[in-house]
Design a protein around this motif. Structure first.
Motif, PDB file in Angstrom:
ATOM      1  N   VAL A 520     -61.030 -17.625 -41.493  1.00 23.17           N
ATOM      2  CA  VAL A 520     -61.983 -17.019 -42.432  1.00 23.17           C
ATOM      3  C   VAL A 520     -61.282 -15.946 -43.276  1.00 23.17           C
ATOM      4  CG1 VAL A 520     -64.063 -15.569 -42.589  1.00 23.17           C
ATOM      5  CG2 VAL A 520     -64.021 -17.554 -41.059  1.00 23.17           C
ATOM      6  N   MET A 521     -60.432 -15.135 -42.617  1.00 26.83           N
ATOM      7  CA  MET A 521     -59.726 -14.064 -43.323  1.00 26.83           C
ATOM      8  C   MET A 521     -58.696 -14.629 -44.296  1.00 26.83           C
ATOM      9  SD  MET A 521     -61.347 -11.551 -42.516  1.00 26.83           S
ATOM     10  CE  MET A 521     -60.409 -10.240 -43.295  1.00 26.83           C
ATOM     11  N   ILE A 554     -59.056  -8.982 -31.287  1.00 24.65           N
ATOM     12  CA  ILE A 554     -59.084 -10.074 -32.263  1.00 24.65           C
ATOM     13  C   ILE A 554     -59.566  -9.568 -33.629  1.00 24.65           C
ATOM     14  CG2 ILE A 554     -60.260 -12.251 -32.826  1.00 24.65           C
ATOM     15  CD1 ILE A 554     -60.118 -12.846 -29.733  1.00 24.65           C
ATOM     16  N   LEU A 555     -60.599  -8.737 -33.578  1.00 27.93           N
ATOM     17  CA  LEU A 555     -61.123  -8.191 -34.842  1.00 27.93           C
ATOM     18  C   LEU A 555     -60.046  -7.361 -35.546  1.00 27.93           C
ATOM     19  CD1 LEU A 555     -64.740  -7.124 -33.740  1.00 27.93           C
ATOM     20  CD2 LEU A 555     -64.066  -9.136 -35.080  1.00 27.93           C
ATOM     21  N   CYS A 556     -59.371  -6.566 -34.778  1.00 34.05           N
ATOM     22  CA  CYS A 556     -58.301  -5.722 -35.328  1.00 34.05           C
ATOM     23  C   CYS A 556     -57.193  -6.567 -35.930  1.00 34.05           C
ATOM     24  CB  CYS A 556     -57.718  -4.860 -34.229  1.00 34.05           C
ATOM     25  SG  CYS A 556     -58.552  -3.288 -34.113  1.00 34.05           S
ATOM     26  N   MET A 560     -61.048  -9.186 -39.296  1.00 33.10           N
ATOM     27  CA  MET A 560     -62.393  -9.748 -39.484  1.00 33.10           C
ATOM     28  C   MET A 560     -63.435  -8.643 -39.450  1.00 33.10           C
ATOM     29  SD  MET A 560     -64.044 -12.704 -39.669  1.00 33.10           S
ATOM     30  CE  MET A 560     -65.757 -13.188 -39.592  1.00 33.10           C
ATOM     31  N   ASP A 561     -64.342  -8.709 -40.360  1.00 35.44           N
ATOM     32  CA  ASP A 561     -65.432  -7.733 -40.407  1.00 35.44           C
ATOM     33  C   ASP A 561     -66.492  -8.177 -39.407  1.00 35.44           C
ATOM     34  OD1 ASP A 561     -67.478  -6.041 -40.891  1.00 35.44           O
ATOM     35  OD2 ASP A 561     -67.759  -6.619 -43.021  1.00 35.44           O
ATOM     36  N   ILE A 592     -71.629  -6.748 -34.483  1.00 35.06           N
ATOM     37  CA  ILE A 592     -71.684  -8.210 -34.384  1.00 35.06           C
ATOM     38  C   ILE A 592     -73.134  -8.640 -34.214  1.00 35.06           C
ATOM     39  CG2 ILE A 592     -71.030 -10.154 -32.890  1.00 35.06           C
ATOM     40  CD1 ILE A 592     -68.503  -8.436 -32.170  1.00 35.06           C
ATOM     41  N   THR A 593     -73.512  -9.745 -34.872  1.00 33.57           N
ATOM     42  CA  THR A 593     -74.870 -10.266 -34.655  1.00 33.57           C
ATOM     43  C   THR A 593     -74.838 -11.332 -33.564  1.00 33.57           C
ATOM     44  OG1 THR A 593     -74.475 -11.595 -36.617  1.00 33.57           O
ATOM     45  CG2 THR A 593     -76.070  -9.799 -36.834  1.00 33.57           C
ATOM     46  N   LEU A 594     -76.002 -11.473 -32.922  1.00 36.53           N
ATOM     47  CA  LEU A 594     -76.074 -12.404 -31.793  1.00 36.53           C
ATOM     48  C   LEU A 594     -77.127 -13.469 -32.057  1.00 36.53           C
ATOM     49  CD1 LEU A 594     -75.983  -9.738 -28.933  1.00 36.53           C
ATOM     50  CD2 LEU A 594     -74.104 -11.241 -29.626  1.00 36.53           C
TER      51      LEU A 594
END
Ligand code: C2E
Ligand code: CA
Ligand code: CA
Length: 694
Positions: A520-521, A554-556, A560-561, A592-594
């Motif tokens: 995605v990034m 992983i986000l770091c 990824m936002d 993060i949304t769930l």
């Protein structure tokens, strides 16, 4: 105790008295004998003197005597001058009286005139003398008449002495009285001194010996005292030592008992499960080996029931290990009630139990027991304030039909148990050979999947999600794909469960998440913006304490936002993880949304849903497939939509394949759609190609 002094003094006293009593008289006797002999000799000598001096007169006297009577004799004596001569001879000698007897015993002369004429014929002294022997007699007189007058207290030695004529014949007898008083006095004096000296010497001796003995007695007493003390000390020491030995013995016995107890405890522990007290794996295996050997000889059959609790993990995770332990104890107690007495029930570990049935007649018998065990779980378990509903799945293998070794029979029962679990909770299943193939296939696949991770056989495909109203791209779900050189394309439906069971999912899930974010990034940096990325999350991942850290990394790493990341979890996942609320809250706080995946297939209550920090419900495709076909499915979709609306959830429907389905969902107000109608999951490059133009 033997009293030396007393014995000695008594004995010595007796001996001294005896000695004194014997020696005194002996001395006296000997002295008197000697004195008598001496006095007698003097008498004899005096008699000789008388005879020599008065010889003729005496002979005349004796010669005439026979013819005279007593009175005439007396007169004759007075007449004769003899008397005077006798007196003269006696003067100043010890002889104080003299008598002369003729052969007939008649006193022919006496210094005491009154005695002239008396007969002494019967006198033993006279008789001895007439026979030629001298005879003497010692006597004491209180008074005695002598020619010089009377004497008091006088000792006399009177001797009868034969008077011989010229022809040596005994013609008459002299009787001489000699005063031996001086002798006797000196004798008694000497005797007194001797006795006194003897007594003194003996007494001194006695005293000395007594002192000596008393000293010896003292020493003996002292020694005895010492010996007694030593003996007492020794006795005390012996008693103490005996006590010590007894104590040591008791201690030793105690230690032996302790050791025995420890040994039996160790033995127990070696063969039993410490929590439930049931046999453990080791004991079960040993017993099974014996049973197989026996059953082989007797031609009998055995059954192995592999029992696994269905929801134990959830209880353990949500209520804690203490409740979990209590539950296992309660379960083992309940299981024990339902197996036959001859059966062996063991706990293999965790929530796995196993039962060995011996002498099994037929399958029905085994099925009956299995059903009974399953039915035993109908009643809830009450542990303190908790009321827990549980079920068990049972797999059965039989000897000899399903194997003749412990390993084979246990593995096959395990496979059957998995099949039972697969076919729904609270069931039992007999083993079939096909299960082994499936199990083998599973193992092979597991190995291949592990390798696949290293060999780049995995990839992430993306399936679009579109806005129900406009049809524009609003996001994509990342779905893993596996192309195996051996197996070809393997659908996730056939390896995700295996990956979860084997734990591979931890690595796999992280990989998918990282790969999708990276993609995605990468798109973003090259000008293609994906509004939302949905990634599936397994319960196993959520359980890991390091999950949040991994996610953060992983986000770091990818940049990824989190606001563009959505994690899909199933209802069962939320229910299975003990601290699910906690973790979900932390995910939310990361931004993060769930999304609640497969919604409708679980049993989430309304109140439960309200508490969950979830923003999206994903209607399960099974309901979507029912649109236009199954009114029930449509009704469920309607109620889900109503629920979502009232609780403020966003709704996405998956498995949308037809325009009708899409229209139905859209009409109900479903926000987003996902399905083949809008696009399958495809490789990123294809996805971009399809959607980059809008
Ligand atoms: P899921 O999460 O419910 O994913 C949706 C599944 O439905 C996907 O199957 C998808 O290809 C399929 N699908 C989507 N639209 C349609 C449709 O219109 N008709 C039909 N018949 N199917 C449709 P897939 O890719 O085989 O995935 C199966 C399951 O595997 C997923 O169900 C998900 O539970 C699991 N899975 C896939 N990838 C992952 C992953 O990366 N992580 C985890 N944890 N699970 C994954
Ligand atoms: Ca999903
Ligand atoms: Ca789904």
């Amino acid at each position: 105790m033997f009293n030396l002094s007393r014995y000695f003094s008594t004995l010595s006293f007796i001996l001294i008295v005896l000695a004194a009593g014997l020696l005194g008289p002996l001395y006296r006797y000997i002295s008197i004998q000697q004195m008598t002999a001496l006095a007698e000799d003097r008498n004899v000598a005096m008699a000789e003197v008388f005879k020599n001096s008065l010889g003729p007169d005496l002979l005349t006297l004796l010669g005439n005597s026979a013819a005279r009577d007593a009175n005439s004799l007396r007169l004759a004596a007075e007449e004769v001058a003899l008397r005077a001569k006798v007196m003269a001879l006696m003067n100043n000698t010890a002889v104080i009286k003299i008598k002369v007897y003729n052969r007939l015993g008649i006193t022919v002369f006496s210094t005491d005139i009154s005695q002239i004429g008396e007969s002494k014929l019967d006198n033993p002294g006279f008789r001895a003398a007439i026979g030629g022997a001298v005879a003497s007699d010692l006597a004491h007189r209180d008074t005695f008449d002598t020619f010089e007058g009377s004497r008091a207290n006088v000792d006399l030695l009177s001797s009868y002495i034969p008077m011989r004529g010229d022809n040596k014949a005994v013609e008459g007898v002299f009787e001489l009285y000699q005063d031996v008083s001086p002798f006797m006095r000196s004798l008694y004096f000497a005797l007194w001194w001797v006795t006194a000296g003897l007594v003194a010497v003996l007494s001194a001796l006695y005293l000395m010996q007594f002192l000596l003995i008393r000293r010896a007695q003292g020493i003996l007493c002292e020694q005895e005292g010492k010996i007694k003390t030593a003996r007492d000390t020794l006795e005390i020491q012996v008693a103490a030592r005996t006590d010590e030995l007894k104590k040591a013995n008791r201690q030793l016995e105690g230690e032996i008992a302790d050791r025995r107890q420890a040994e039996s405890k160790l033995n127990f522990l070696a063969y039993h499960d410490p929590l439930t007290g049931l046999s453990n794996r080791r004991r079960f295996i040993e017993r099974m080996q014996e049973s197989i050997a026996e059953a082989g000889q007797r031609g009998q059959r055995l059954a192995i029931l592999f029992i696994d609790l269905d929801q134990f993990k959830q209880v353990n995770d949500s209520l804690g290990h203490t409740v979990g332990d209590d539950l296992l104890i309660a379960v083992s107690a309940r299981l024990s009630e339902h197996v036959r007495l001859i059966d062996v029930l063991a706990r293999l570990g965790g929530d796995e139990f196993i039962c060995l049935m011996e002498a099994v007649r037929n399958n029905d018998e085994v099925a009956m027991i299995a059903e009974e065990i399953i039915a035993a779980f109908d009643e809830p378990f009450r542990l303190g304030k908790h009321e827990l509903f549980l079920s068990a799945s049972i797999g059965v293998s039989l000897y000899p039909a399903d194997g003749d070794t412990v390993v084979d029979l246990m593995r096959n029962a395990d496979s059957a148990m998995y099949r039972a679990k697969d076919s729904g909770r609270g069931r039992y299943h007999f083993y079939t050979p096909e299960m082994t193939q499936a199990a083998q296939k599973r193992i092979r696949m597991e190995n291949l999947l592990r390798r696949a991770m290293e060999n780049d056989e995995l990839s992430v495909h993306l399936q679009p999600q579109v806005d129900a109203a406009t049809g524009s791209l609003v996001g994509a779900e990342a779905l893993v794909r596996w192309f195996s050189p051996e197996l070809g394309n393997v659908p996730p439906g056939s390896f995700i469960k295996m990956a979860e069971e084997s734990g591979i999912i931890i690595k796999l899930g992280s990989w998918v998440l990282r790969e999708a974010c990276r993609q995605v990034m990468q798109w973003r940096s090259s000008g293609f913006e994906l509004p939302q990325l949905s990634v599936n999350l397994s319960v196993k991942q959520l359980e890991r304490p390091e999950f949040i850290d991994t996610l953060d990394d992983i986000l770091c790493e990818t940049g990824m936002d989190p606001a563009h990341l959505k994690l899909e979890i199933t209802e069962s996942v939320v229910m299975a993880v003990g601290n699910a609320f906690d973790i979900l809250d932390r995910l939310r706080s990361l931004g993060i949304t769930l999304s609640l995946d497969d919604f409708g297939t679980g049993y989430s209550s309304l109140s439960y849903l309200k508490l969950l920090p979830v923003q999206q419900l994903k209607i399960d495709q099974s309901f979507v497939f029912g649109i236009g076909i199954n009114e029930g499915d449509e009704a469920i979709i309607r109620s889900v939509m109503a629920l979502a609306k009232s609780l403020g959830f966003e709704v996405v429907a998956e498995g949308v394949e037809t325009i009708e389905q899409a229209a139905f969902l859209k009409a109900l107000g479903c926000h987003k759609l996902q399905g083949f109608l809008h696009g399958r999951a495809v490789a990123p490059v294809d996805f971009r190609a399809r959607w980059s133009l809008g």
